[in-house]
Design a protein around this motif. Structure first.
Motif, short mmCIF file in Angstrom:
data_model
loop_
_atom_site.label_atom_id
_atom_site.label_comp_id
_atom_site.label_asym_id
_atom_site.label_seq_id
_atom_site.Cartn_x
_atom_site.Cartn_y
_atom_site.Cartn_z
N ALA A 243 -11.19 -0.60 7.26
CA ALA A 243 -11.55 -1.55 6.20
C ALA A 243 -10.65 -1.41 4.99
N TRP A 244 -10.34 -0.17 4.61
CA TRP A 244 -9.52 0.06 3.42
C TRP A 244 -8.12 -0.52 3.61
N ALA A 245 -7.53 -0.28 4.77
CA ALA A 245 -6.19 -0.79 5.05
C ALA A 245 -6.17 -2.32 5.03
N ARG A 246 -7.17 -2.93 5.65
CA ARG A 246 -7.20 -4.39 5.70
C ARG A 246 -7.41 -4.99 4.31
N MET A 247 -8.22 -4.32 3.48
CA MET A 247 -8.43 -4.79 2.12
C MET A 247 -7.13 -4.71 1.32
N GLU A 248 -6.40 -3.61 1.46
CA GLU A 248 -5.17 -3.43 0.69
C GLU A 248 -4.06 -4.37 1.14
N ARG A 249 -4.16 -4.88 2.34
CA ARG A 249 -3.19 -5.88 2.79
C ARG A 249 -3.65 -7.30 2.46
N GLY A 250 -4.81 -7.41 1.83
CA GLY A 250 -5.31 -8.72 1.45
C GLY A 250 -5.88 -9.51 2.61
N ASP B 135 4.00 1.66 5.71
CA ASP B 135 4.82 0.79 6.54
C ASP B 135 6.25 0.75 5.97
N PRO B 136 7.28 1.08 6.76
CA PRO B 136 8.65 1.07 6.25
C PRO B 136 9.06 -0.27 5.64
N ALA B 137 8.46 -1.37 6.11
CA ALA B 137 8.80 -2.67 5.56
C ALA B 137 8.48 -2.76 4.07
N PHE B 138 7.47 -2.03 3.64
CA PHE B 138 7.08 -2.03 2.23
C PHE B 138 8.22 -1.49 1.37
N TYR B 139 8.83 -0.40 1.82
CA TYR B 139 9.92 0.22 1.06
C TYR B 139 11.19 -0.63 1.14
N THR B 140 11.40 -1.26 2.27
CA THR B 140 12.55 -2.16 2.40
C THR B 140 12.44 -3.31 1.41
N MET B 141 11.25 -3.86 1.27
CA MET B 141 11.03 -4.95 0.32
C MET B 141 11.31 -4.49 -1.11
N ALA B 142 10.89 -3.28 -1.44
CA ALA B 142 11.13 -2.74 -2.78
C ALA B 142 12.62 -2.60 -3.05
N CYS B 143 13.35 -2.07 -2.08
CA CYS B 143 14.79 -1.88 -2.25
C CYS B 143 15.50 -3.22 -2.37
N VAL C 292 7.39 -4.96 -9.44
CA VAL C 292 6.09 -4.40 -9.07
C VAL C 292 5.82 -4.85 -7.64
N VAL C 293 5.71 -3.89 -6.74
CA VAL C 293 5.55 -4.17 -5.32
C VAL C 293 4.12 -3.80 -4.93
N GLU C 294 3.32 -4.83 -4.56
CA GLU C 294 1.89 -4.64 -4.34
C GLU C 294 1.49 -5.02 -2.92
N SER C 295 0.71 -4.16 -2.30
CA SER C 295 0.27 -4.42 -0.93
C SER C 295 -0.58 -5.68 -0.85
N SER C 296 -1.42 -5.91 -1.86
CA SER C 296 -2.33 -7.05 -1.82
C SER C 296 -1.59 -8.37 -1.92
N VAL C 297 -0.38 -8.34 -2.46
CA VAL C 297 0.43 -9.55 -2.60
C VAL C 297 1.30 -9.77 -1.36
N LEU C 298 1.88 -8.66 -0.86
CA LEU C 298 2.83 -8.75 0.25
C LEU C 298 2.19 -8.81 1.62
N GLY C 299 0.95 -8.30 1.73
CA GLY C 299 0.32 -8.20 3.04
C GLY C 299 0.87 -7.05 3.86
#
Length: 208
Positions: free
Chosen positions: A47-54, A147-155, A135-142
């Motif tokens: 539940a926590w993971a799904r919430m943080e991905r929006g 997830d390595p994709a999160f860091y790639t998006m930040a870079c 500002v890189v947010e899980s709730s915005v990016l999904g």
């Protein structure tokens, strides 16, 4: 050569959620560490993971989280757990962010359940937020850490290579993929020790 400093929010810039979890457990006669145990079970699909991905809203989260607790034999109030998340700002880390912003690119990398733009923030935290280039947010990016994709998006947002970044987080599981990509990583357990490590990496004073 470090070009960018990346910071987690909870557990780094503000006091982490663990104290709120512990308080809820004590006040409700629950085993110490229960909430962290629930969150670490099926950590990418719970539940926590799904919430943080929006993927689910707060009410749906609360029901799902309560079900996960019940499966372990405990009753919890999912919304009450969320209400204990807000932590106090760490002024010394905020100052380090400010100084980094003067010389480096800066990014905030946070797993959250509500976009920062829609959240009520203290004047102090709002000021700190203004020092970040992105500002890189899980709730915005999904997508969420680790997830390595999160860091790639930040870079990509900062236009830097992972090898040119230093990243501070309080969870080793979030640092591992960043390190595998080439980032310099610092685990924040004691803020003073972490800032000393960061000073050694960036080569200039962050305190005093």
């Amino acid at each position: 050569m470090v070009e960018a400093a990346l910071f987690d929010l909870g557990g780094v810039i503000v006091v982490g959620p663990w104290e709120g979890f512990a308080t809820y457990e004590r006040e409700n006669g629950l085993p110490e560490g229960l909430i962290r145990r629930i969150n670490s079970t099926d950590s990418d699909t719970n539940a926590w993971a799904r919430m943080e991905r929006g993927e689910i809203g707060l009410e749906e989260f609360a029901a799902a989280f309560e079900g996960e607790a019940l499966a372990l034999g405990y009753r919890v109030d999912g919304m009450a757990v969320l209400n204990g998340l807000s932590g106090e700002l760490r002024p010394e880390v905020a100052e380090a962010v400010r100084r980094c912003s003067e010389r480096l690119k800066t990014g905030l990398l946070t797993n959250n359940y509500s976009p920062m733009a829609s959240s009520e923030r203290s004047a102090e935290l709002a000021e700190v937020m203004g020092w970040f280039d992105v500002v890189v947010e899980s709730s915005v990016l999904g997508v969420r850490k680790p997830d390595p994709a999160f860091y790639t998006m930040a870079c990509e947002a900062l236009d830097v290579a992972p090898s040119a970044c230093v990243f501070l987080d309080d969870l080793g599981v979030n640092l591992k993929p960043a390190r595998a990509m080439g980032m310099t990583t610092i685990k924040v357990v004691d803020p003073d020790e972490a800032l000393a490590e960061l000073e050694a990496v960036v080569g200039f004073s962050l305190r005093g």
